[in-house]
Design a protein around this motif. Structure first.
Motif, PDB file in Angstrom:
ATOM      1  N   UNK A  63       3.620  -6.796   3.919  1.00 49.30           N
ATOM      2  CA  UNK A  63       2.719  -6.221   2.916  1.00 49.30           C
ATOM      3  C   UNK A  63       1.495  -5.593   3.573  1.00 49.30           C
ATOM      4  N   UNK A  64       1.006  -4.517   2.971  1.00 49.48           N
ATOM      5  CA  UNK A  64      -0.200  -3.837   3.459  1.00 49.48           C
ATOM      6  C   UNK A  64      -1.145  -3.598   2.290  1.00 49.48           C
ATOM      7  N   UNK A  65      -2.449  -3.595   2.577  1.00 50.88           N
ATOM      8  CA  UNK A  65      -3.429  -3.272   1.550  1.00 50.88           C
ATOM      9  C   UNK A  65      -3.227  -1.840   1.073  1.00 50.88           C
ATOM     10  N   UNK A  66      -3.575  -1.584  -0.182  1.00 47.85           N
ATOM     11  CA  UNK A  66      -3.435  -0.262  -0.783  1.00 47.85           C
ATOM     12  C   UNK A  66      -4.832   0.314  -0.981  1.00 47.85           C
ATOM     13  N   UNK A  67      -5.049   1.555  -0.534  1.00 47.48           N
ATOM     14  CA  UNK A  67      -6.355   2.207  -0.704  1.00 47.48           C
ATOM     15  C   UNK A  67      -6.147   3.597  -1.294  1.00 47.48           C
ATOM     16  N   UNK A  68      -6.694   3.808  -2.477  1.00 51.21           N
ATOM     17  CA  UNK A  68      -6.730   5.138  -3.088  1.00 51.21           C
ATOM     18  C   UNK A  68      -8.151   5.659  -2.876  1.00 51.21           C
ATOM     19  N   UNK A  72      -7.647  12.962  -6.376  1.00 51.29           N
ATOM     20  CA  UNK A  72      -7.886  13.966  -7.410  1.00 51.29           C
ATOM     21  C   UNK A  72      -7.457  13.373  -8.751  1.00 51.29           C
ATOM     22  N   UNK A  73      -8.369  13.236  -9.711  1.00 59.19           N
ATOM     23  CA  UNK A  73      -8.005  12.629 -10.987  1.00 59.19           C
ATOM     24  C   UNK A  73      -7.134  13.519 -11.870  1.00 59.19           C
ATOM     25  N   UNK A  74      -6.778  14.688 -11.379  1.00 55.08           N
ATOM     26  CA  UNK A  74      -5.928  15.575 -12.169  1.00 55.08           C
ATOM     27  C   UNK A  74      -4.487  15.088 -12.224  1.00 55.08           C
ATOM     28  N   UNK A  75      -4.102  14.256 -11.264  1.00 56.45           N
ATOM     29  CA  UNK A  75      -2.723  13.746 -11.261  1.00 56.45           C
ATOM     30  C   UNK A  75      -2.717  12.276 -10.839  1.00 56.45           C
ATOM     31  N   UNK A  76      -1.654  11.590 -11.174  1.00 63.32           N
ATOM     32  CA  UNK A  76      -1.532  10.157 -10.881  1.00 63.32           C
ATOM     33  C   UNK A  76      -1.597   9.894  -9.380  1.00 63.32           C
ATOM     34  N   UNK A  77      -2.127   8.767  -9.024  1.00 62.47           N
ATOM     35  CA  UNK A  77      -2.157   8.325  -7.621  1.00 62.47           C
ATOM     36  C   UNK A  77      -1.117   7.231  -7.456  1.00 62.47           C
ATOM     37  N   UNK A  78      -0.242   7.397  -6.475  1.00 60.72           N
ATOM     38  CA  UNK A  78       0.837   6.421  -6.249  1.00 60.72           C
ATOM     39  C   UNK A  78       0.920   6.078  -4.773  1.00 60.72           C
ATOM     40  N   UNK A  79       1.094   4.811  -4.497  1.00 64.69           N
ATOM     41  CA  UNK A  79       1.294   4.349  -3.119  1.00 64.69           C
ATOM     42  C   UNK A  79       2.510   3.439  -3.095  1.00 64.69           C
TER      43      UNK A  79
END
Length: 191
Positions: A63-68, A72-79
């Protein structure tokens, strides 16, 4: 008050004693394949039966930490990230339960009174960017691991994927230049 005393003859007492002794011997009898004792002699040979079993166990690693960061709030952020889940059951089965750090285990990130929800998906295969949506605190059962050992150090390097997303509408509700944080706990249970 009347007491009744019965005297048993010697042969009756002997039969009862013999029956009790046989019962006791049968109750404590060694199971088939149990140890055998050696006899007195120039050499003596005995044997023991050895049995072993292990308890159900599972492990999640990779597992790794997730950083957004500055998305850009115009589209979804996915990791999406690959990880390793191992189970030692006969079917290599497991369930996965995700719990967030929000109220009642909700999937939310927060900064003081500000909060933003996120979603979590799980795939039983590595290298995936989508999977089954998880509900906070509810187990997703029926997963099967392909891991050869607890840390995937041999065989398949990854066995599953964790996908975390923040919808565009939720990103647009966030305050700029403000860090929202939270934690996600993943519970793996062997099945």
């Amino acid at each position: 008050m009347t007491y009744v005393v019965t005297a048993l003859g010697r042969s009756a007492r002997g039969r009862i004693f013999t029956a009790l002794a046989l019962f006791a011997a049968g109750a404590g009898a060694a199971p088939a394949g149990a140890s055998t004792q050696g006899s007195l002699g120039a050499t003596s040979t005995g044997s023991v039966t050895i049995t072993a079993s292990v308890a159900n166990r599972a492990q999640i690693t990779g597992l790794s930490d997730v950083a957004f960061t500055n998305v850009d709030p115009a589209s979804a952020a996915t990791a999406a990230q690959n990880n390793c889940v191992w189970s030692n059951t006969a079917t290599k089965g497991y369930s996965i339960t995700a719990t967030g750090s929000g109220t009642s285990g909700a999937f939310t990130l927060a900064n003081g009174g500000l909060s933003v929800p996120y979603s979590v998906q799980w795939s039983g295969s590595g290298g995936q960017t989508s999977g089954t949506a998880l509900t906070a605190g509810t187990a997703l059962a029926g997963m099967t691991s392909t891991a050869a050992n607890p840390t995937c150090s041999t065989g398949a390097a990854t066995t599953s994927s964790l996908i975390v997303s923040i919808a565009a509408a939720n990103l647009q509700g966030m305050t700029s230049a403000t860090s929202y944080t939270g934690s996600l706990t993943l519970l793996v249970t062997p099945q």
